[in-house]
Design an enzyme around this catalytic site. Structure first.
Site, mmCIF file in Angstrom:
data_model
loop_
_atom_site.group_PDB
_atom_site.id
_atom_site.type_symbol
_atom_site.label_atom_id
_atom_site.label_comp_id
_atom_site.label_asym_id
_atom_site.label_seq_id
_atom_site.Cartn_x
_atom_site.Cartn_y
_atom_site.Cartn_z
ATOM 1 C CB CYS A 56 64.079 1.079 -13.053
ATOM 2 S SG CYS A 56 64.804 2.877 -12.803
ATOM 3 C CD GLN A 237 81.489 16.857 -15.063
ATOM 4 O OE1 GLN A 237 81.106 15.457 -15.053
ATOM 5 N NE2 GLN A 237 81.727 17.604 -16.177
ATOM 6 C CG PHE A 264 82.754 22.821 -25.521
ATOM 7 C CD1 PHE A 264 81.535 23.228 -26.442
ATOM 8 C CD2 PHE A 264 83.611 22.486 -26.195
ATOM 9 C CE1 PHE A 264 81.723 23.151 -27.834
ATOM 10 C CE2 PHE A 264 84.275 22.245 -27.560
ATOM 11 C CZ PHE A 264 82.869 22.810 -28.345
ATOM 12 C CD GLU A 284 78.644 27.369 -22.039
ATOM 13 O OE1 GLU A 284 77.566 26.901 -22.530
ATOM 14 O OE2 GLU A 284 79.747 26.464 -21.715
ATOM 15 C CG ASP A 330 83.478 18.669 -20.160
ATOM 16 O OD1 ASP A 330 83.227 17.527 -20.962
ATOM 17 O OD2 ASP A 330 83.122 18.979 -19.186
ATOM 18 C CB CYS A 356 80.094 12.681 -21.654
ATOM 19 S SG CYS A 356 79.315 13.743 -23.010
#
Length: 402
Positions: A56, A237, A264, A284, A330, A356
């Site tokens: 997987c 999140q 963002f 945004e 972000d 991220c």
């Protein structure tokens, strides 16, 4: 001449690396690569908890112990900073989300041999691993997987369905793409599925765009105590405890800021956490997400002003940035190159950068530092347990002129 090599660390894609640069799949730090290519397990190599591990693609690092997993997440972030010659003021303790804590997931389903397979794809392949257990997604999400498997088992013929699952306040939000629902029998079956599971919402995309088939009441997600409308396919999140860490750092670092621009901003994960004595501008690009944030601010009276703006096409300019005492951003994985270039020239006192992607963050961080900022705090965050996906929080401060 040495006949074996020790694995000294884990590379960015999850392979073990020896001191002489050999990459070894499935190795943990302290393992020994023998001259014949076999691997001798060391003290940090453990038995994977899931029977699907190794096939997987949802996990890459179940074979390493907690110490090595934490070190991997830490080094991904620290090495990204070091690679750009960035001095870190304080490297904060790494946070790892616990097993079965993922509250959103994208899975796939297909018919194989007359039976439905539902799960993640194999690594580097379109083949689907039919999951009978999963130790990363929450029990609520996996219950939907098991029920959906029963529904698909009644289907005849081939199918290939994309599944998005997200925990909302009212239950699980389920979106199915490429699953045709034809006739009364199939319609009643899919509605029974939604009703019996108590789904918050069921959305179908049969090739003509997403249509909501089931939504007993408007779906919301609660962000820092504020219920916010959750658009189908919206971003949240990955884990609640991961969000708590990201938000906690932002609150701690910006508690004294009078005005903050949240760039963002999404649904307002950080904007609502910061709003109070602080006035927040939430920026945004996704229209439905912006509108959800805007409505929640109006209903609750929170000092959050939401605007619809694509920061890639139209970043905040210097005269706009300089009105704020702090900026929080972000951005997506690609980072925020154009916005960062302007921010580096600004007079903003503090910048909190949530990322991220350590690589794009390090590129952007170097520009901020070249513009006069100092990286004071940095925290690695592993919301995606046992995966190579790593996040971080960081605080940049512009020293005051004396």
């Amino acid at each position: 001449m040495s006949t074996s090599s020790e694995i000294i660390r884990i590379a960015a894609k999850g392979d073990g690396i020896t001191a002489d640069g050999q990459h070894v799949s499935g190795a943990a730090p302290g393992d020994v690569l023998n001259v014949d290519g076999t691997l001798q397990h060391g003290p940090h190599h453990i038995a994977p908890i899931c029977r699907h591990f190794g096939k997987c693609g949802g996990c890459q690092l179940q074979h390493v112990d907690e110490e090595s997993l934490r070190e991997f997440v830490t080094s991904r972030v620290a090495n990204a900073a070091e690679g750009q010659e960035i001095a870190v003021g304080e490297l904060l303790p790494t946070h790892l989300s616990p097993p079965k804590s993922r509250r959103r997931a994208t899975l796939h389903a297909a018919s194989r041999g007359g039976k439905p397979l539902i799960g993640f794809r194999e690594s580097g392949s379109h083949k689907i691993v039919g999951l009978t257990e999963c130790h990363i997604v929450s029990e609520k999400l996996f219950a939907v997987v098991e029920a959906l498997r029963a529904i698909l088992a009644r289907r005849k013929g081939k199918f290939a369905v994309d599944i998005e699952l997200t925990e909302a306040d009212q239950g699980v939000d389920c979106s199915l793409k490429n699953l045709p629902v034809e006739g009364l029998e199939q319609t009643e079956a899919i509605l029974d599925f939604a009703r019996d599971l108590g789904l918050a919402r069921l959305t179908l995309d049969q090739g003509y765009g997403a249509e909501t088939l089931w939504e007993p009441e408007p779906v919301t997600v609660t962000l820092s105590g504020i219920p916010v409308g959750f658009p189908s396919g919206g971003f949240l999140q990955a884990t609640q405890d991961g969000e708590d860490v990201l938000v906690g750092d932002a609150q701690s670092w910006l508690s004294e800021a009078r005005t903050v621009a949240d760039l963002f901003s999404g649904l307002g994960t950080f904007a609502f956490a910061l709003a109070g004595k602080t006035k927040v501008l939430a920026v945004e690009a996704a229209r439905d997400t912006h509108l959800a944030c805007q409505l929640a601010a109006r209903v609750t009276g929170k000092p959050v002003h939401s605007i619809h703006r694509d920061l890639f096409r139209n970043p905040l300019q210097l005269e706009e940035l300089n009105k704020f005492s702090a900026i929080l951003l972000d951005p997506p994985r690609a980072g925020a190159r154009d916005q960062i270039e302007l921010l580096a020239q600004s007079t903003v006192e503090k910048v909190v950068y949530i990322s991220c992607n350590p690589s794009s963050w390090a590129r952007d961080a170097k520009k901020l530092i070249a513009g006069g900022y100092r990286l004071e705090k940095l925290r690695p965050v592993g919301q995606f347990r046992w995966s190579t996906h790593v996040e971080l929080t960081s605080l940049f401060v512009r020293p005051s002129e004396t």
